[in-house]
Write a protein that holds these residues in place. Structure first.
Motif, PDB file in Angstrom:
ATOM      1  N   MET A 207       0.839  -1.172   0.000  1.00 39.35           N
ATOM      2  CA  MET A 207       0.000   0.000   0.000  1.00 39.35           C
ATOM      3  C   MET A 207       0.892   1.246   0.000  1.00 39.35           C
ATOM      4  O   MET A 207       1.857   1.339   0.750  1.00 39.35           O
ATOM      5  CB  MET A 207      -0.880  -0.004   1.253  1.00 39.35           C
ATOM      6  CG  MET A 207      -1.656   1.276   1.402  1.00 39.35           C
ATOM      7  SD  MET A 207      -2.576   1.445   2.944  1.00 39.35           S
ATOM      8  CE  MET A 207      -3.651   0.052   2.871  1.00 39.35           C
ATOM      9  N   ILE A 208       0.545   2.201  -0.812  1.00 36.81           N
ATOM     10  CA  ILE A 208       1.252   3.481  -0.824  1.00 36.81           C
ATOM     11  C   ILE A 208       0.804   4.289   0.381  1.00 36.81           C
ATOM     12  O   ILE A 208      -0.393   4.399   0.655  1.00 36.81           O
ATOM     13  CB  ILE A 208       0.975   4.249  -2.125  1.00 36.81           C
ATOM     14  CG1 ILE A 208       1.532   3.463  -3.317  1.00 36.81           C
ATOM     15  CG2 ILE A 208       1.566   5.651  -2.062  1.00 36.81           C
ATOM     16  CD1 ILE A 208       1.172   4.050  -4.659  1.00 36.81           C
ATOM     17  N   THR A 209       1.774   4.861   1.103  1.00 36.72           N
ATOM     18  CA  THR A 209       1.422   5.580   2.331  1.00 36.72           C
ATOM     19  C   THR A 209       1.530   7.091   2.215  1.00 36.72           C
ATOM     20  O   THR A 209       0.802   7.809   2.880  1.00 36.72           O
ATOM     21  CB  THR A 209       2.304   5.119   3.501  1.00 36.72           C
ATOM     22  OG1 THR A 209       3.676   5.335   3.157  1.00 36.72           O
ATOM     23  CG2 THR A 209       2.074   3.645   3.803  1.00 36.72           C
ATOM     24  N   GLN A 210       2.461   7.595   1.408  1.00 37.29           N
ATOM     25  CA  GLN A 210       2.606   9.043   1.237  1.00 37.29           C
ATOM     26  C   GLN A 210       3.657   9.312   0.175  1.00 37.29           C
ATOM     27  O   GLN A 210       4.450   8.442  -0.144  1.00 37.29           O
ATOM     28  CB  GLN A 210       3.017   9.718   2.542  1.00 37.29           C
ATOM     29  CG  GLN A 210       4.432   9.397   2.955  1.00 37.29           C
ATOM     30  CD  GLN A 210       4.857  10.195   4.168  1.00 37.29           C
ATOM     31  OE1 GLN A 210       4.110  10.995   4.702  1.00 37.29           O
ATOM     32  NE2 GLN A 210       6.068   9.978   4.599  1.00 37.29           N
ATOM     33  N   PRO A 211       3.708  10.536  -0.368  1.00 35.35           N
ATOM     34  CA  PRO A 211       4.790  10.870  -1.281  1.00 35.35           C
ATOM     35  C   PRO A 211       6.104  10.961  -0.502  1.00 35.35           C
ATOM     36  O   PRO A 211       6.131  11.479   0.618  1.00 35.35           O
ATOM     37  CB  PRO A 211       4.415  12.252  -1.823  1.00 35.35           C
ATOM     38  CG  PRO A 211       3.019  12.505  -1.398  1.00 35.35           C
ATOM     39  CD  PRO A 211       2.730  11.604  -0.242  1.00 35.35           C
ATOM     40  N   LYS A 212       7.195  10.441  -1.079  1.00 33.75           N
ATOM     41  CA  LYS A 212       8.511  10.522  -0.430  1.00 33.75           C
ATOM     42  C   LYS A 212       9.180  11.844  -0.754  1.00 33.75           C
ATOM     43  O   LYS A 212       9.677  12.541   0.120  1.00 33.75           O
ATOM     44  CB  LYS A 212       9.395   9.368  -0.872  1.00 33.75           C
ATOM     45  CG  LYS A 212      10.762   9.373  -0.213  1.00 33.75           C
ATOM     46  CD  LYS A 212      11.538   8.136  -0.549  1.00 33.75           C
ATOM     47  CE  LYS A 212      12.871   8.160   0.188  1.00 33.75           C
ATOM     48  NZ  LYS A 212      13.584   6.902   0.067  1.00 33.75           N
ATOM     49  N   PHE A 213       9.238  12.183  -2.064  1.00 33.28           N
ATOM     50  CA  PHE A 213       9.822  13.455  -2.462  1.00 33.28           C
ATOM     51  C   PHE A 213       9.245  13.900  -3.790  1.00 33.28           C
ATOM     52  O   PHE A 213       8.644  13.119  -4.517  1.00 33.28           O
ATOM     53  CB  PHE A 213      11.356  13.396  -2.522  1.00 33.28           C
ATOM     54  CG  PHE A 213      11.940  12.447  -3.541  1.00 33.28           C
ATOM     55  CD1 PHE A 213      12.087  12.800  -4.878  1.00 33.28           C
ATOM     56  CD2 PHE A 213      12.386  11.194  -3.155  1.00 33.28           C
ATOM     57  CE1 PHE A 213      12.645  11.941  -5.800  1.00 33.28           C
ATOM     58  CE2 PHE A 213      12.958  10.317  -4.066  1.00 33.28           C
ATOM     59  CZ  PHE A 213      13.088  10.693  -5.393  1.00 33.28           C
ATOM     60  N   ALA A 214       9.433  15.174  -4.064  1.00 31.08           N
ATOM     61  CA  ALA A 214       9.093  15.762  -5.355  1.00 31.08           C
ATOM     62  C   ALA A 214      10.373  16.368  -5.914  1.00 31.08           C
ATOM     63  O   ALA A 214      11.198  16.888  -5.166  1.00 31.08           O
ATOM     64  CB  ALA A 214       8.028  16.843  -5.197  1.00 31.08           C
ATOM     65  N   VAL A 215      10.548  16.278  -7.214  1.00 33.63           N
ATOM     66  CA  VAL A 215      11.748  16.801  -7.858  1.00 33.63           C
ATOM     67  C   VAL A 215      11.439  18.161  -8.463  1.00 33.63           C
ATOM     68  O   VAL A 215      10.474  18.316  -9.210  1.00 33.63           O
ATOM     69  CB  VAL A 215      12.262  15.840  -8.952  1.00 33.63           C
ATOM     70  CG1 VAL A 215      13.463  16.432  -9.666  1.00 33.63           C
ATOM     71  CG2 VAL A 215      12.597  14.485  -8.357  1.00 33.63           C
TER      72      VAL A 215
END
Length: 132
Positions: free
Chosen positions: A1-9
């Motif tokens: 399950m995806i839990t949250q965005p890790k990073f944005a570039v």
């Protein structure tokens, strides 16, 4: 399950200027700043306490200009604030440009969201909002 965005570039033309803006002006933490081939750097920054971070990736100036021409100046990153008016006052005092000053969000029919828009040194615009 995806839990949250890790990073944005964020592709930036001048990584040094971008670090100074995000860390020096906005007060973000620098998590990583390491060489990444051909004189570029791998740079990770985040607001204090945030789990999601931004990668300030070296971008080609010509490509950045073409993207901005097609997309416009609004970036794909939006920020939350715990106190929009205080954030606006603090960042304005540091010289951050706000093309849109804090105001009611037209997309919130309940009227509890306020928003503003600020610019980075490369002319990218970022939304910032808070719940009243």
């Amino acid at each position: 399950m995806i839990t949250q965005p890790k990073f944005a570039v964020l592709h930036v033309v001048d990584q040094g200027r971008a670090v100074e803006f995000f860390a020096g002006t906005l007060g973000f933490e620098v998590l990583t700043d390491a060489p990444c081939g051909d004189g570029d750097r791998w740079i990770e920054v985040r607001p204090p306490g945030a789990r999601t971070y931004l990668v300030l990736a070296a971008g080609d100036p010509e490509l950045a200009a073409r993207i901005r021409e097609r997309r416009g100046p609004m970036s794909t990153v939006w920020f939350d604030s715990d106190d929009l008016d205080a954030t606006f006052a603090e960042l304005s005092a540091k010289g951050v440009s706000f093309p849109v000053e804090p105001q009611a969000a037209p997309w919130d029919p309940g009227g509890t969201t306020r928003w503003a828009q600020f610019a980075d040194p490369e002319g990218n615009l970022y939304g910032i909002s808070a719940q009243d």
